[in-house]
Design a protein around this motif. Sequence first.
Motif, PDB file in Angstrom:
ATOM      1  N   LEU A   1       0.813  -1.216   0.000  1.00 53.83           N
ATOM      2  CA  LEU A   1       0.000   0.000   0.000  1.00 53.83           C
ATOM      3  C   LEU A   1       0.845   1.264   0.000  1.00 53.83           C
ATOM      4  O   LEU A   1       0.309   2.363   0.113  1.00 53.83           O
ATOM      5  N   ILE A   2       2.160   1.128  -0.133  1.00 50.28           N
ATOM      6  CA  ILE A   2       3.045   2.289   0.007  1.00 50.28           C
ATOM      7  C   ILE A   2       3.033   3.177  -1.236  1.00 50.28           C
ATOM      8  O   ILE A   2       2.997   4.406  -1.131  1.00 50.28           O
ATOM      9  N   ALA A   3       3.085   2.593  -2.427  1.00 51.15           N
ATOM     10  CA  ALA A   3       3.138   3.413  -3.650  1.00 51.15           C
ATOM     11  C   ALA A   3       1.895   4.286  -3.765  1.00 51.15           C
ATOM     12  O   ALA A   3       0.780   3.827  -3.528  1.00 51.15           O
ATOM     13  N   SER A   4       2.091   5.553  -4.138  1.00 51.48           N
ATOM     14  CA  SER A   4       0.974   6.499  -4.195  1.00 51.48           C
ATOM     15  C   SER A   4       1.135   7.442  -5.376  1.00 51.48           C
ATOM     16  O   SER A   4       2.048   8.277  -5.394  1.00 51.48           O
ATOM     17  N   ALA A   5       0.265   7.313  -6.361  1.00 48.36           N
ATOM     18  CA  ALA A   5       0.292   8.224  -7.500  1.00 48.36           C
ATOM     19  C   ALA A   5      -0.207   9.602  -7.095  1.00 48.36           C
ATOM     20  O   ALA A   5       0.282  10.624  -7.594  1.00 48.36           O
ATOM     21  N   THR A   6      -1.166   9.662  -6.177  1.00 51.61           N
ATOM     22  CA  THR A   6      -1.694  10.958  -5.743  1.00 51.61           C
ATOM     23  C   THR A   6      -0.625  11.803  -5.073  1.00 51.61           C
ATOM     24  O   THR A   6      -0.473  12.991  -5.357  1.00 51.61           O
ATOM     25  N   ALA A   7       0.149  11.195  -4.174  1.00 52.09           N
ATOM     26  CA  ALA A   7       1.203  11.937  -3.487  1.00 52.09           C
ATOM     27  C   ALA A   7       2.299  12.350  -4.456  1.00 52.09           C
ATOM     28  O   ALA A   7       2.844  13.455  -4.361  1.00 52.09           O
ATOM     29  N   THR A   8       2.638  11.475  -5.406  1.00 52.96           N
ATOM     30  CA  THR A   8       3.649  11.828  -6.408  1.00 52.96           C
ATOM     31  C   THR A   8       3.199  13.022  -7.230  1.00 52.96           C
ATOM     32  O   THR A   8       3.977  13.956  -7.488  1.00 52.96           O
ATOM     33  N   PHE A   9       1.950  13.018  -7.655  1.00 56.16           N
ATOM     34  CA  PHE A   9       1.411  14.141  -8.421  1.00 56.16           C
ATOM     35  C   PHE A   9       1.411  15.422  -7.592  1.00 56.16           C
ATOM     36  O   PHE A   9       1.755  16.506  -8.092  1.00 56.16           O
ATOM     37  N   MET A  10       1.055  15.311  -6.320  1.00 52.18           N
ATOM     38  CA  MET A  10       1.003  16.488  -5.456  1.00 52.18           C
ATOM     39  C   MET A  10       2.389  17.106  -5.297  1.00 52.18           C
ATOM     40  O   MET A  10       2.568  18.332  -5.455  1.00 52.18           O
ATOM     41  N   PHE A  11       3.399  16.290  -5.015  1.00 48.82           N
ATOM     42  CA  PHE A  11       4.750  16.827  -4.845  1.00 48.82           C
ATOM     43  C   PHE A  11       5.320  17.340  -6.168  1.00 48.82           C
ATOM     44  O   PHE A  11       6.108  18.285  -6.178  1.00 48.82           O
ATOM     45  N   ARG A  12       4.949  16.717  -7.262  1.00 49.73           N
ATOM     46  CA  ARG A  12       5.396  17.216  -8.566  1.00 49.73           C
ATOM     47  C   ARG A  12       4.883  18.634  -8.781  1.00 49.73           C
ATOM     48  O   ARG A  12       5.630  19.511  -9.240  1.00 49.73           O
ATOM     49  N   GLN A  13       3.618  18.849  -8.460  1.00 51.09           N
ATOM     50  CA  GLN A  13       3.064  20.188  -8.631  1.00 51.09           C
ATOM     51  C   GLN A  13       3.730  21.185  -7.695  1.00 51.09           C
ATOM     52  O   GLN A  13       3.934  22.353  -8.057  1.00 51.09           O
ATOM     53  N   VAL A  14       4.072  20.753  -6.488  1.00 53.96           N
ATOM     54  CA  VAL A  14       4.760  21.645  -5.551  1.00 53.96           C
ATOM     55  C   VAL A  14       6.138  22.004  -6.078  1.00 53.96           C
ATOM     56  O   VAL A  14       6.554  23.177  -6.061  1.00 53.96           O
ATOM     57  N   PHE A  15       6.868  21.026  -6.567  1.00 54.00           N
ATOM     58  CA  PHE A  15       8.227  21.283  -7.063  1.00 54.00           C
ATOM     59  C   PHE A  15       8.218  22.174  -8.303  1.00 54.00           C
ATOM     60  O   PHE A  15       9.153  22.949  -8.518  1.00 54.00           O
ATOM     61  N   LEU A  16       7.169  22.065  -9.133  1.00 60.01           N
ATOM     62  CA  LEU A  16       7.093  22.898 -10.328  1.00 60.01           C
ATOM     63  C   LEU A  16       6.908  24.372 -10.003  1.00 60.01           C
ATOM     64  O   LEU A  16       7.195  25.240 -10.834  1.00 60.01           O
ATOM     65  N   THR A  17       6.400  24.675  -8.807  1.00 62.41           N
ATOM     66  CA  THR A  17       6.196  26.079  -8.423  1.00 62.41           C
ATOM     67  C   THR A  17       7.459  26.715  -7.856  1.00 62.41           C
ATOM     68  O   THR A  17       7.485  27.928  -7.638  1.00 62.41           O
ATOM     69  N   ILE A  18       8.489  25.920  -7.596  1.00 68.77           N
ATOM     70  CA  ILE A  18       9.731  26.461  -7.053  1.00 68.77           C
ATOM     71  C   ILE A  18      10.505  27.134  -8.186  1.00 68.77           C
ATOM     72  O   ILE A  18      10.729  26.526  -9.241  1.00 68.77           O
ATOM     73  N   PRO A  19      10.916  28.379  -8.016  1.00 67.10           N
ATOM     74  CA  PRO A  19      11.605  29.101  -9.106  1.00 67.10           C
ATOM     75  C   PRO A  19      12.880  28.394  -9.557  1.00 67.10           C
ATOM     76  O   PRO A  19      13.618  27.820  -8.739  1.00 67.10           O
ATOM     77  N   ASP A  20      13.132  28.452 -10.849  1.00 69.72           N
ATOM     78  CA  ASP A  20      14.354  27.839 -11.395  1.00 69.72           C
ATOM     79  C   ASP A  20      15.614  28.524 -10.886  1.00 69.72           C
ATOM     80  O   ASP A  20      16.696  27.924 -10.887  1.00 69.72           O
ATOM     81  N   GLU A  21      15.466  29.788 -10.451  1.00 67.47           N
ATOM     82  CA  GLU A  21      16.638  30.499  -9.948  1.00 67.47           C
ATOM     83  C   GLU A  21      17.234  29.824  -8.716  1.00 67.47           C
ATOM     84  O   GLU A  21      18.447  29.897  -8.475  1.00 67.47           O
ATOM     85  N   MET A  22      16.395  29.164  -7.931  1.00 67.64           N
ATOM     86  CA  MET A  22      16.901  28.483  -6.741  1.00 67.64           C
ATOM     87  C   MET A  22      17.774  27.302  -7.141  1.00 67.64           C
ATOM     88  O   MET A  22      18.800  27.023  -6.507  1.00 67.64           O
ATOM     89  N   LEU A  23      17.369  26.586  -8.182  1.00 75.16           N
ATOM     90  CA  LEU A  23      18.183  25.481  -8.675  1.00 75.16           C
ATOM     91  C   LEU A  23      19.505  25.989  -9.239  1.00 75.16           C
ATOM     92  O   LEU A  23      20.575  25.398  -8.980  1.00 75.16           O
ATOM     93  N   GLU A  24      19.449  27.084  -9.991  1.00 75.08           N
ATOM     94  CA  GLU A  24      20.675  27.646 -10.557  1.00 75.08           C
ATOM     95  C   GLU A  24      21.610  28.147  -9.453  1.00 75.08           C
ATOM     96  O   GLU A  24      22.835  27.964  -9.527  1.00 75.08           O
TER      97      GLU A  24
END
Length: 283
Positions: A154-177
């Motif tokens: 029961l550990i794998a979760s597509a919902t949680a993966t999608f949620m964190f993906r959306q969170v990470f997409l909102t982080i500015p690229d400048e922080m990665l650079e």
Amino acid sequence: MVENRPILKIVTHLILIFGIVIVALPIWITFVASTHDEARMLQAPLPLLPGGHFFENFTKTLFGSGLAGSEVAPVWRMLLNSMAMAMMISIGKIIISLLSAFAIVYFKFPFRMGFFWLIFITLMLPVEVRILPTFEVVANLGMLNSYWGLSIPLIASATATFMFRQVFLTIPDEMLESARIDGAKPMRFFFDILLPLSRTNIAALFVILFIYGWNQYLWPLLITTDTDMTTIVMSIKQMLEAAEQSPQWNIIMMTALLAMIPPVFVVIAMQKMFVKGLTETDK
């Protein structure tokens, strides 16, 4: 602008009170039933005020074998099993989903979005659909009647993966650079930047996943044959079946009351971060 009328306040408060009564009444009846003795619970009408046997029923339920005549583990053992299962599921889902979303968002590899959609499609395949092959895999790995068998499928979760993906997409690229300029490796960027920025989302997801794991019934019922590995939710069902022969509703209600405490405690303890994780961001 909404007008501030006294009659509207009265109506809204009445509706709110009515809703609270509907939700709280079954919990109140459960509490009242857990404070009476066995004989009183077999009399009509049912009591609506607490009795004087609460601590007696609490001790008998928590440290006894639960309901007499039913083959169930002591309630403290069932609570421990449910706690271990819920914690392993919630923590495991969060860790795997964080790493999956991190790989999908920040690493460029062939068929990256294809893998993401394959993960997302698993939303259409709940445990009930894939329960037979999952059971066969767990049985072949020798994980029946174990905490690993209760939680890993029961550990794998597509919902949680999608949620964190959306969170990470909102982080500015400048922080990665900036992290790259400072010489930070990918996992350093993950632990020092992404995790702190995602802590409210992690807290909100933990509450949801803990309750999800705690309320599991079908999967534990399928893979546990040892009474020492039964969970509290499935054992309440077994107690209800045994109650037809030897009704001890005070013990059953006390067990149900104990089963409510951990999820309620988690929700109350993490209420602020839960609401913040669903409504705000730290970015």
